[in-house]
Scaffold this motif. Structure first.
Motif, mmCIF file in Angstrom:
data_model
loop_
_atom_site.group_PDB
_atom_site.id
_atom_site.type_symbol
_atom_site.label_atom_id
_atom_site.label_comp_id
_atom_site.label_asym_id
_atom_site.label_seq_id
_atom_site.Cartn_x
_atom_site.Cartn_y
_atom_site.Cartn_z
ATOM 1 N N LEU A 134 -18.264 -31.199 -0.065
ATOM 2 C CA LEU A 134 -19.482 -32.088 0.047
ATOM 3 C C LEU A 134 -20.686 -31.285 -0.507
ATOM 4 O O LEU A 134 -20.415 -30.189 -0.787
ATOM 5 C CB LEU A 134 -19.779 -31.923 1.746
ATOM 6 N N PRO A 135 -21.752 -32.148 -0.737
ATOM 7 C CA PRO A 135 -22.963 -31.412 -1.607
ATOM 8 C C PRO A 135 -23.533 -30.665 -0.511
ATOM 9 O O PRO A 135 -23.480 -30.965 0.717
ATOM 10 C CB PRO A 135 -23.712 -32.617 -1.900
ATOM 11 N N LEU A 136 -24.054 -29.437 -0.982
ATOM 12 C CA LEU A 136 -24.771 -28.498 0.156
ATOM 13 C C LEU A 136 -25.916 -28.804 0.658
ATOM 14 O O LEU A 136 -26.406 -28.711 2.016
ATOM 15 C CB LEU A 136 -25.314 -27.472 -0.790
ATOM 16 N N ASP A 137 -26.706 -30.005 0.129
ATOM 17 C CA ASP A 137 -27.860 -30.618 0.701
ATOM 18 C C ASP A 137 -27.499 -31.487 1.948
ATOM 19 O O ASP A 137 -28.266 -31.572 3.168
ATOM 20 C CB ASP A 137 -28.800 -31.654 -0.287
ATOM 21 N N SER A 138 -26.455 -32.025 1.925
ATOM 22 C CA SER A 138 -25.693 -32.765 3.100
ATOM 23 C C SER A 138 -25.600 -31.696 4.248
ATOM 24 O O SER A 138 -25.598 -32.243 5.478
ATOM 25 C CB SER A 138 -24.582 -33.935 2.704
#
Length: 94
Positions: free
Chosen positions: A38-42
């Protein structure tokens, strides 16, 4: 030449099996799919979690238990009677 025995022993250690780690695996983990990346921002974009009064009571109970355990560890490691016997030294049979 001196380095070769060291490298040989290091290679042997690399080939070792670790039964404790093998026993800790969950059955079927060899065939399980890899988790999704998963992307870190999410992951970091959500609302910050807040502690509830129930969580605080549980944490304070753990803190009290850890402080009590630390206080018990502050005493002498060797009991006084054993320390006196050790201070007398070893009697050589010769």
């Amino acid at each position: 030449m001196r380095l070769s025995p060291f490298l040989f022993s290091l290679a042997l250690v690399g080939c070792a099996e670790f039964p404790v780690l093998d026993a800790a695996r969950t059955p079927g983990v060899e065939n399980a799919p890899f988790p999704a990346l998963l992307p870190l921002d999410s992951l970091t974009g959500g609302e910050m979690p807040r502690a509830t009064p129930e969580m605080r009571a549980g944490i304070e109970g753990r803190v009290a238990g850890l402080r009590a355990r630390a206080a018990r560890l502050q005493g002498p490691v060797v009991p006084a009677a054993t320390r006196r016997r050790m201070d007398q030294g070893v009697a050589w049979p010769y």
